[in-house]
Design an enzyme around this catalytic site. Sequence first.
Site, mmCIF file in Angstrom:
data_model
loop_
_atom_site.group_PDB
_atom_site.id
_atom_site.type_symbol
_atom_site.label_atom_id
_atom_site.label_comp_id
_atom_site.label_asym_id
_atom_site.label_seq_id
_atom_site.Cartn_x
_atom_site.Cartn_y
_atom_site.Cartn_z
ATOM 1 N N SER A 25 0.828 -1.213 0.000
ATOM 2 C CA SER A 25 0.000 0.000 0.000
ATOM 3 C C SER A 25 0.860 1.260 0.000
ATOM 4 C CB SER A 25 -0.918 0.015 1.227
ATOM 5 O OG SER A 25 -1.809 -1.063 1.192
ATOM 6 N N ARG A 29 1.767 3.933 -3.374
ATOM 7 C CA ARG A 29 1.527 5.378 -3.227
ATOM 8 C C ARG A 29 2.811 6.162 -3.493
ATOM 9 N NH1 ARG A 29 -2.309 2.868 -0.435
ATOM 10 N NH2 ARG A 29 -4.230 3.942 0.183
ATOM 11 N N ARG A 100 -14.050 -5.846 -12.447
ATOM 12 C CA ARG A 100 -14.026 -5.005 -11.244
ATOM 13 C C ARG A 100 -14.365 -3.562 -11.614
ATOM 14 N NH1 ARG A 100 -8.673 -6.502 -7.827
ATOM 15 N NH2 ARG A 100 -9.711 -5.174 -6.302
ATOM 16 N N SER A 174 -12.933 3.019 5.501
ATOM 17 C CA SER A 174 -11.488 2.861 5.231
ATOM 18 C C SER A 174 -10.697 4.140 5.497
ATOM 19 C CB SER A 174 -11.253 2.388 3.784
ATOM 20 O OG SER A 174 -11.830 1.134 3.580
ATOM 21 N N ASP A 292 -9.141 -6.278 4.706
ATOM 22 C CA ASP A 292 -8.188 -7.226 4.113
ATOM 23 C C ASP A 292 -7.734 -8.312 5.081
ATOM 24 O OD1 ASP A 292 -8.233 -6.206 1.573
ATOM 25 O OD2 ASP A 292 -6.416 -5.005 1.782
ATOM 26 N N ARG A 366 -4.448 -13.531 -0.941
ATOM 27 C CA ARG A 366 -4.837 -13.603 0.474
ATOM 28 C C ARG A 366 -5.555 -14.914 0.812
ATOM 29 N NH1 ARG A 366 -2.842 -9.114 2.121
ATOM 30 N NH2 ARG A 366 -3.187 -7.153 1.030
ATOM 31 N N LYS A 390 1.805 -11.967 -5.728
ATOM 32 C CA LYS A 390 1.119 -10.686 -5.895
ATOM 33 C C LYS A 390 1.511 -9.697 -4.813
ATOM 34 C CE LYS A 390 -3.518 -8.653 -5.908
ATOM 35 N NZ LYS A 390 -3.346 -7.689 -6.979
#
Length: 409
Positions: A25, A29, A100, A174, A292, A366, A390
């Site tokens: 994450s 960014r 998606r 979130s 998650d 996951r 991934k």
Amino acid sequence: MNLKLTTNSPFTIDDSQLNITGSKSETNRLLLLKALFPNITLANTSNSDDSEVMQKALTGNDEIVDIHHAGTAMRFLTAYFAVNEGREVVMTGSSRMQERPIKILVDTLRQLGVEISYEKEEGYPPIRIKGKKVTASKVTLAANVSSQYISALLLVASKLENGLELTLEGEITSIPYIKMTLALLKDLDIKTSFEGNVIKVFPKESVESKEMVVESDWSSASYFFSLTALADAAKITLSSYKENSLQGDSELISLYEKMGVKTTFQGNKMTLEKVAGFNYQDVNFELNNTPDIAQTIVVTCLGLGIGCHLTGLHTLKIKETDRLEALKTELTKLGANISVTNDSLTLVKSDTINHDVKIGTYNDHRMAMAFAPLAIKVPIIIEDAGVVSKSYPDFWNDLKALNFQISEL
């Protein structure tokens, strides 16, 4: 590649140490921010597939940008290419990525005057983006959408001529991921404000040269919280982690405290230790800010023989797979009594787990990693185990270092 996982009984981990790759994450960014401000440098970046795809897209010149399964990259890069004046690209991905939704972000960018069109189905990738100079500065967006849509806009906002004023309508979900984005902007001395439901990012042409060090990934740490809870005795030290982390999944500390795991910090190292004689009870967790880690938690509960009720999971429907339905299918194979709704999951307490079950992973890293710790309780088979690359390519090697027996089928 299918892997069979087994462990010795009793299973103990004696003061082992692991280095976990940088947060995906934070890395993604910062990769985008580095593309906007090339004089910053990055350290401890993630070695995940997603981050490699992001890096390739940001540094390449291809007209067709294929981000495969990387949802974060799809959202962030859509905003990046939208404000990249004079650049035209087609953003595409895997067959699942083309299922998606991206419409909410596209509609918001269109509010800013950006030209984006759909190549196939309305509302879904692939999309054609014609980058342009953006002078509009005010947009509105539903507050309960994926935080990645919001972060995508915030990351590019300082490069807009007049910055950005983003109004979020409704109850914000979130929040930790939004705050992570704003904190990284603050680290670069980009002025922001977040008051009520309005976020502002002010324009900034350049930033001072600076090294940005990525904290290790808390989502990756979640599997070791699970291992610690399920082991007969365990002490694992992980690095590099901050006690006051920007990552929302650091809530693992308080959640797993209710499942018999004690966490302590020394410098940039975090030690997890199983509490002997812990009194286990069913748990009820609201995971709006940390969806998650739902997969990890429900598998831990099954292994501990306790029930759980998890809420705030609506974003799991549009991840790499529909994670709620996937969990229901795979946990049912193991003998679990589980029910799901559009935003919740309930597991009934049970003392039995079926052996040698093949766990489907649905192209979802996951799913593979969340079920792996269950090998402490029963032999288990993980299908398409390579999918972990991934986000955490070293995962299986790290389990072997903790004395998991792993064989390829």
